[in-house]
Write a protein that holds these residues in place. Structure first.
Motif, PDB file in Angstrom:
ATOM      1  N   ALA A  52      -9.257   3.517 -10.737  1.00 13.40           N
ATOM      2  CA  ALA A  52      -7.944   3.014 -11.159  1.00 13.40           C
ATOM      3  C   ALA A  52      -6.834   3.610 -10.305  1.00 13.40           C
ATOM      4  O   ALA A  52      -5.917   2.899  -9.873  1.00 13.40           O
ATOM      5  CB  ALA A  52      -7.723   3.330 -12.637  1.00 13.40           C
ATOM      6  N   LYS A  53      -6.901   4.909 -10.039  1.00 12.37           N
ATOM      7  CA  LYS A  53      -5.870   5.560  -9.207  1.00 12.37           C
ATOM      8  C   LYS A  53      -5.925   5.047  -7.771  1.00 12.37           C
ATOM      9  O   LYS A  53      -4.889   4.830  -7.131  1.00 12.37           O
ATOM     10  CB  LYS A  53      -6.028   7.078  -9.237  1.00 12.37           C
ATOM     11  CG  LYS A  53      -5.782   7.678 -10.598  1.00 12.37           C
ATOM     12  CD  LYS A  53      -4.382   7.375 -11.095  1.00 12.37           C
ATOM     13  CE  LYS A  53      -4.183   7.912 -12.486  1.00 12.37           C
ATOM     14  NZ  LYS A  53      -2.975   7.424 -13.113  1.00 12.37           N
ATOM     15  N   GLU A  56      -4.269   1.673  -7.721  1.00 13.26           N
ATOM     16  CA  GLU A  56      -2.804   1.773  -7.730  1.00 13.26           C
ATOM     17  C   GLU A  56      -2.284   2.041  -6.319  1.00 13.26           C
ATOM     18  O   GLU A  56      -1.306   1.420  -5.877  1.00 13.26           O
ATOM     19  CB  GLU A  56      -2.345   2.879  -8.681  1.00 13.26           C
ATOM     20  CG  GLU A  56      -2.459   2.517 -10.140  1.00 13.26           C
ATOM     21  CD  GLU A  56      -1.915   3.599 -11.058  1.00 13.26           C
ATOM     22  OE1 GLU A  56      -1.202   4.514 -10.592  1.00 13.26           O
ATOM     23  OE2 GLU A  56      -2.190   3.514 -12.265  1.00 13.26           O
ATOM     24  N   ALA A  60      -0.094  -0.523  -3.943  1.00 14.72           N
ATOM     25  CA  ALA A  60       1.207  -0.043  -3.455  1.00 14.72           C
ATOM     26  C   ALA A  60       1.315  -0.162  -1.935  1.00 14.72           C
ATOM     27  O   ALA A  60       2.386  -0.468  -1.410  1.00 14.72           O
ATOM     28  CB  ALA A  60       1.424   1.404  -3.874  1.00 14.72           C
ATOM     29  N   SER A  67      -4.471  -9.115  -7.347  1.00  8.73           N
ATOM     30  CA  SER A  67      -5.272  -8.649  -8.472  1.00  8.73           C
ATOM     31  C   SER A  67      -6.014  -9.835  -9.065  1.00  8.73           C
ATOM     32  O   SER A  67      -5.461 -10.934  -9.118  1.00  8.73           O
ATOM     33  CB  SER A  67      -4.359  -8.031  -9.527  1.00  8.73           C
ATOM     34  OG  SER A  67      -5.088  -7.611 -10.640  1.00  8.73           O
ATOM     35  N   PHE A 102      -4.894  -5.106 -11.839  1.00 10.92           N
ATOM     36  CA  PHE A 102      -3.670  -4.331 -11.685  1.00 10.92           C
ATOM     37  C   PHE A 102      -2.492  -5.150 -12.191  1.00 10.92           C
ATOM     38  O   PHE A 102      -2.245  -6.254 -11.719  1.00 10.92           O
ATOM     39  CB  PHE A 102      -3.468  -3.974 -10.210  1.00 10.92           C
ATOM     40  CG  PHE A 102      -2.243  -3.153  -9.942  1.00 10.92           C
ATOM     41  CD1 PHE A 102      -2.232  -1.799 -10.192  1.00 10.92           C
ATOM     42  CD2 PHE A 102      -1.096  -3.748  -9.421  1.00 10.92           C
ATOM     43  CE1 PHE A 102      -1.110  -1.032  -9.933  1.00 10.92           C
ATOM     44  CE2 PHE A 102       0.032  -2.995  -9.157  1.00 10.92           C
ATOM     45  CZ  PHE A 102       0.024  -1.637  -9.411  1.00 10.92           C
ATOM     46  N   THR A 105       2.038  -0.257 -12.103  1.00  9.50           N
ATOM     47  CA  THR A 105       1.651   1.149 -12.163  1.00  9.50           C
ATOM     48  C   THR A 105       1.448   1.596 -13.602  1.00  9.50           C
ATOM     49  O   THR A 105       2.272   1.340 -14.467  1.00  9.50           O
ATOM     50  CB  THR A 105       2.723   2.027 -11.484  1.00  9.50           C
ATOM     51  OG1 THR A 105       2.902   1.549 -10.152  1.00  9.50           O
ATOM     52  CG2 THR A 105       2.287   3.474 -11.452  1.00  9.50           C
ATOM     53  N   ASN A 107      -0.764   0.438 -15.546  1.00 12.65           N
ATOM     54  CA  ASN A 107      -1.409  -0.629 -16.309  1.00 12.65           C
ATOM     55  C   ASN A 107      -2.559  -1.214 -15.479  1.00 12.65           C
ATOM     56  O   ASN A 107      -2.467  -2.307 -14.938  1.00 12.65           O
ATOM     57  CB  ASN A 107      -0.391  -1.706 -16.676  1.00 12.65           C
ATOM     58  CG  ASN A 107      -0.902  -2.618 -17.768  1.00 12.65           C
ATOM     59  OD1 ASN A 107      -1.977  -2.413 -18.310  1.00 12.65           O
ATOM     60  ND2 ASN A 107      -0.132  -3.634 -18.069  1.00 12.65           N
ATOM     61  N   VAL A 108      -3.629  -0.433 -15.406  1.00 10.90           N
ATOM     62  CA  VAL A 108      -4.797  -0.799 -14.617  1.00 10.90           C
ATOM     63  C   VAL A 108      -6.006  -0.845 -15.548  1.00 10.90           C
ATOM     64  O   VAL A 108      -6.163   0.008 -16.409  1.00 10.90           O
ATOM     65  CB  VAL A 108      -5.048   0.231 -13.491  1.00 10.90           C
ATOM     66  CG1 VAL A 108      -6.272  -0.139 -12.682  1.00 10.90           C
ATOM     67  CG2 VAL A 108      -3.831   0.363 -12.597  1.00 10.90           C
TER      68      VAL A 108
END
Length: 128
Positions: A52-53, A56, A60, A67, A102, A105, A107-108
């Motif tokens: 998830a990170k 993000e 970005a 998504s 996604f 940010t 909210n993944v």
């Protein structure tokens, strides 16, 4: 009367000690295995959080990213090195079966699916 040399243990004493050790083992081994299984599952959920990170960061930095994205795309783009699951719940899933949605940010959603079963990796499902 001769005095007996009473060094060592009798057969009954040894059998009692072995029985006590068997009872302790019967209780301890399944608990230890349960702790290991729980640790593997927790590690898989931590892998889901890592995915998830990475997603993000991917969304970005990549302007043309759309998504949802597969975890294998994150591996190909070098946002994560690879994915390896350990627990019985997730061990059969590959990076091509892990989808990241996604929606901004923080909210993944990371879901593993083989077409039949769907398991949430991140956020962790309420049943876990």
């Amino acid at each position: 009367m001769k005095k007996r040399n009473e060094k060592g243990f009798t057969l009954v004493e040894l059998i009692v000690v072995m029985a006590v050790l068997a009872i302790i083992s019967a209780i301890a081994v399944p608990r230890f295995i349960g702790v290991q299984d729980k640790a593997k599952e927790d590690a898989d959920y931590a892998t889901g959080a890592m995915i998830a990170k990475a997603a993000e960061l991917y969304f970005a930095k990549e302007e043309d990213a759309v998504s949802p994205v597969l975890a294998s795309e994150l591996v190909t783009a070098n946002y994560i090195n690879g994915i390896e699951f350990k627990s019985e719940t997730f061990k059969d899933y590959t990076a091509d079966q892990v989808q990241v949605t996604f929606e901004g940010t923080g909210n993944v959603t990371v879901v593993a699916s083989d077409g039949t079963d769907t398991d949430y990796l991140y956020p962790r499902s309420s049943g876990s």
